[in-house]
Design a protein around this motif. Structure first.
Motif, PDB file in Angstrom:
ATOM      1  N   TYR A  86     -41.213 -11.090   2.496  1.00 11.42           N
ATOM      2  CA  TYR A  86     -40.363 -12.029   1.758  1.00 11.42           C
ATOM      3  C   TYR A  86     -39.562 -12.744   2.838  1.00 11.42           C
ATOM      4  CZ  TYR A  86     -36.885 -13.854  -1.516  1.00 11.42           C
ATOM      5  OH  TYR A  86     -36.070 -14.678  -2.261  1.00 11.42           O
ATOM      6  N   ILE A  87     -39.854 -14.029   3.063  1.00 12.24           N
ATOM      7  CA  ILE A  87     -39.327 -14.740   4.227  1.00 12.24           C
ATOM      8  C   ILE A  87     -38.117 -15.578   3.839  1.00 12.24           C
ATOM      9  CG2 ILE A  87     -39.868 -16.323   6.116  1.00 12.24           C
ATOM     10  CD1 ILE A  87     -42.859 -15.638   5.663  1.00 12.24           C
ATOM     11  N   ILE A  88     -37.016 -15.385   4.550  1.00 12.51           N
ATOM     12  CA  ILE A  88     -35.843 -16.239   4.346  1.00 12.51           C
ATOM     13  C   ILE A  88     -35.556 -16.992   5.648  1.00 12.51           C
ATOM     14  CG2 ILE A  88     -34.872 -14.821   2.510  1.00 12.51           C
ATOM     15  CD1 ILE A  88     -32.890 -13.644   4.457  1.00 12.51           C
ATOM     16  N   ASP A  89     -35.392 -18.284   5.511  1.00 10.53           N
ATOM     17  CA  ASP A  89     -35.159 -19.190   6.636  1.00 10.53           C
ATOM     18  C   ASP A  89     -33.691 -19.593   6.598  1.00 10.53           C
ATOM     19  OD1 ASP A  89     -34.950 -21.481   8.291  1.00 10.53           O
ATOM     20  OD2 ASP A  89     -37.041 -22.022   7.943  1.00 10.53           O
ATOM     21  N   ILE A  90     -32.912 -19.176   7.601  1.00 10.30           N
ATOM     22  CA  ILE A  90     -31.466 -19.406   7.570  1.00 10.30           C
ATOM     23  C   ILE A  90     -31.040 -20.626   8.394  1.00 10.30           C
ATOM     24  CG2 ILE A  90     -30.912 -16.996   7.062  1.00 10.30           C
ATOM     25  CD1 ILE A  90     -30.269 -16.585  10.019  1.00 10.30           C
ATOM     26  N   PRO A 142     -40.831  -6.121   2.544  1.00 11.11           N
ATOM     27  CA  PRO A 142     -39.881  -6.207   3.650  1.00 11.11           C
ATOM     28  C   PRO A 142     -39.405  -7.647   3.812  1.00 11.11           C
ATOM     29  CG  PRO A 142     -42.116  -6.002   4.488  1.00 11.11           C
ATOM     30  CD  PRO A 142     -42.204  -5.809   3.012  1.00 11.11           C
ATOM     31  N   VAL A 143     -38.157  -7.804   4.251  1.00 11.91           N
ATOM     32  CA  VAL A 143     -37.579  -9.134   4.452  1.00 11.91           C
ATOM     33  C   VAL A 143     -37.817  -9.574   5.888  1.00 11.91           C
ATOM     34  CG1 VAL A 143     -35.442 -10.489   4.455  1.00 11.91           C
ATOM     35  CG2 VAL A 143     -35.805  -8.729   2.706  1.00 11.91           C
ATOM     36  N   LEU A 144     -38.209 -10.830   6.078  1.00 12.27           N
ATOM     37  CA  LEU A 144     -38.318 -11.416   7.407  1.00 12.27           C
ATOM     38  C   LEU A 144     -37.312 -12.556   7.495  1.00 12.27           C
ATOM     39  CD1 LEU A 144     -39.883 -11.503  10.140  1.00 12.27           C
ATOM     40  CD2 LEU A 144     -41.278 -13.322   9.127  1.00 12.27           C
ATOM     41  N   VAL A 145     -36.385 -12.465   8.446  1.00 13.31           N
ATOM     42  CA  VAL A 145     -35.364 -13.489   8.623  1.00 13.31           C
ATOM     43  C   VAL A 145     -35.789 -14.411   9.759  1.00 13.31           C
ATOM     44  CG1 VAL A 145     -32.907 -13.955   8.914  1.00 13.31           C
ATOM     45  CG2 VAL A 145     -33.638 -11.777   7.928  1.00 13.31           C
ATOM     46  N   VAL A 146     -35.691 -15.721   9.509  1.00 11.55           N
ATOM     47  CA  VAL A 146     -36.146 -16.719  10.470  1.00 11.55           C
ATOM     48  C   VAL A 146     -34.999 -17.669  10.795  1.00 11.55           C
ATOM     49  CG1 VAL A 146     -37.792 -18.586  10.893  1.00 11.55           C
ATOM     50  CG2 VAL A 146     -38.487 -16.598   9.527  1.00 11.55           C
ATOM     51  N   CYS A 147     -34.796 -17.924  12.098  1.00  7.42           N
ATOM     52  CA  CYS A 147     -33.808 -18.920  12.520  1.00  7.42           C
ATOM     53  C   CYS A 147     -34.435 -19.788  13.610  1.00  7.42           C
ATOM     54  CB  CYS A 147     -32.515 -18.241  12.993  1.00  7.42           C
ATOM     55  SG  CYS A 147     -32.693 -17.289  14.517  1.00  7.42           S
ATOM     56  N   TYR A 148     -33.627 -20.406  14.447  1.00 10.24           N
ATOM     57  CA  TYR A 148     -34.147 -21.299  15.489  1.00 10.24           C
ATOM     58  C   TYR A 148     -34.714 -20.525  16.686  1.00 10.24           C
ATOM     59  CZ  TYR A 148     -31.529 -24.910  12.976  1.00 10.24           C
ATOM     60  OH  TYR A 148     -31.045 -25.762  11.998  1.00 10.24           O
ATOM     61  N   THR A 149     -33.985 -19.508  17.148  1.00  8.55           N
ATOM     62  CA  THR A 149     -34.330 -18.817  18.398  1.00  8.55           C
ATOM     63  C   THR A 149     -34.542 -17.316  18.233  1.00  8.55           C
ATOM     64  OG1 THR A 149     -32.018 -18.355  18.953  1.00  8.55           O
ATOM     65  CG2 THR A 149     -32.930 -20.481  19.693  1.00  8.55           C
ATOM     66  N   GLY A 150     -34.291 -16.798  17.047  1.00 12.71           N
ATOM     67  CA  GLY A 150     -34.365 -15.360  16.813  1.00 12.71           C
ATOM     68  C   GLY A 150     -33.026 -14.667  16.942  1.00 12.71           C
ATOM     69  N   GLN A 151     -32.030 -15.323  17.532  1.00 11.52           N
ATOM     70  CA  GLN A 151     -30.758 -14.658  17.796  1.00 11.52           C
ATOM     71  C   GLN A 151     -29.921 -14.456  16.529  1.00 11.52           C
ATOM     72  OE1 GLN A 151     -29.092 -15.982  21.932  1.00 11.52           O
ATOM     73  NE2 GLN A 151     -30.436 -17.619  21.245  1.00 11.52           N
ATOM     74  N   THR A 152     -29.713 -15.521  15.762  1.00  8.21           N
ATOM     75  CA  THR A 152     -28.953 -15.384  14.518  1.00  8.21           C
ATOM     76  C   THR A 152     -29.712 -14.518  13.520  1.00  8.21           C
ATOM     77  OG1 THR A 152     -28.064 -17.605  14.894  1.00  8.21           O
ATOM     78  CG2 THR A 152     -27.719 -16.648  12.726  1.00  8.21           C
TER      79      THR A 152
END
Length: 329
Positions: A80-84, A117-127
């Motif tokens: 379940y992908i969330i793009d922040i 499982p949740v997958l969190v996505v941002c610009y660089t992986g840091q946030t």
């Protein structure tokens, strides 16, 4: 005369009553366990010490890499992908099936994942790594972050990494190859809570850390004035001296509440953690802020400080790291 006698008796009784009341008050006095202790005790029983936030009891690391193109369908079906990222950047390009979620709403969004499982996505992986640590501590233990963020997904979205690698440590007077200073032992950080439930205190602390946003510091600022911070380097012992490090940096590893090694950090200082990519340090920083430390993650880690350092290659960013995986509609 009778009145005088009664007054005298009363004068003798008053101190006795007062002293008896004090004695009873002392007997009834309850020493309340500090909120931080209640929370830490719960974290230990719930397997939320830093090693278990880094790698869950099921063996899942806090990050997962973008898949090979042949494995993409299985990858998309798994999470379940969330793009922040911002709404505008999400609209321009995002992973198929990903939902755009503000960082402030990550805890509420976790329930929508169901059994996935949740997958969190941002610009660089840091946030995303910062968010992953907080979600794991909140109860979403199957959360992971996309390593390198969207920069690792497709070369067209790699600018966030390409534009932030650097070599400001090369030849800098505050870059050192000395051994780490001896670790000290400090007191625990403290905070207050009306709750006596370690679980409830933890959830409230996580909510407060999410509301405050990702706490970071630039490598250039720390390198310019390292004495303004309590710096903890998260390299291996070999890399600490082989790569060099910011002058005065400690190397407190393992970092744990179970063995009290976390007491090597100063609770009254700005605690800066740095690693190779800024992703592990994001996890550490989230965990430390929940514990009550004034903690910060050094953005882009070694890649932002000294990317051309000849001593390393693993976790080193270059333009070749990006895949060219497709975007969703």
């Amino acid at each position: 005369m009778k009145k005088i006698s009664l007054i005298l008796i009363g004068l003798f009784l008053i101190p006795s009553i007062f002293l008896t009341s004090c004695d009873k008050g002392d007997d009834l006095q309850v020493v309340q366990t500090p909120a931080q202790t209640l929370m830490v005790d719960y974290m230990l029983t719930a397997n939320l010490d830093l090693p278990n936030v880094d790698t869950s009891v099921d063996g899942a690391k806090f990050v997962t890499a973008a898949p090979a193109e042949a494995d993409l369908p299985a990858f998309l079906a798994k999470y379940y992908i969330i793009d922040i990222r911002s709404a505008s950047d999400y609209a321009t390009s995002h992973i198929a099936g990903a939902k755009n979620v503000a960082f402030s709403n990550i805890l509420a969004e976790g329930t929508a994942a169901g059994a996935k499982p949740v997958l969190v996505v941002c610009y660089t992986g840091q946030t995303a790594c910062y968010a992953t640590a907080l979600m794991r501590m909140y109860g979403y233990k199957n959360t992971q972050a996309l390593k390198w963020g969207m920069s690792g997904w497709n070369s067209s979205t790699a600018g966030s990494w390409n534009n932030n690698i650097g070599n400001i440590a090369d030849g800098n007077a505050n870059w050192s190859y000395d051994a780490a200073p001896a670790n000290q032992v400090f007191s625990k950080p403290s905070f207050t809570s009306l709750s006596t439930s370690g679980e409830a205190i933890l959830k409230k602390r996580v909510e407060e850390v999410v509301a405050a946003g990702f706490k970071t510091v630039k490598g250039s600022d720390v390198l310019a004035a390292p004495t303004n911070y309590f710096i903890n380097n998260f390299f291996s012992s070999t890399d600490f001296t082989g790569f060099g490090h910011i002058k005065g940096a400690y190397r407190i590893q393992p970092l744990s509440i179970a063995d009290n090694s976390v007491l090597g950090l100063d609770p009254n200082a700005k605690v800066v953690t740095y690693c190779y990519t800024g992703q592990t340090s994001a996890v550490v920083t989230a965990w430390l802020r929940v514990l009550g430390y004034d903690a910060y993650s050094l953005t882009f880690g070694m890649n932002g400080l000294y990317n051309s350092n000849a001593a390393w290659s693993s976790n080193k960013w270059s333009a070749s790291v990006s895949k060219d995986l497709p975007f969703g509609n």
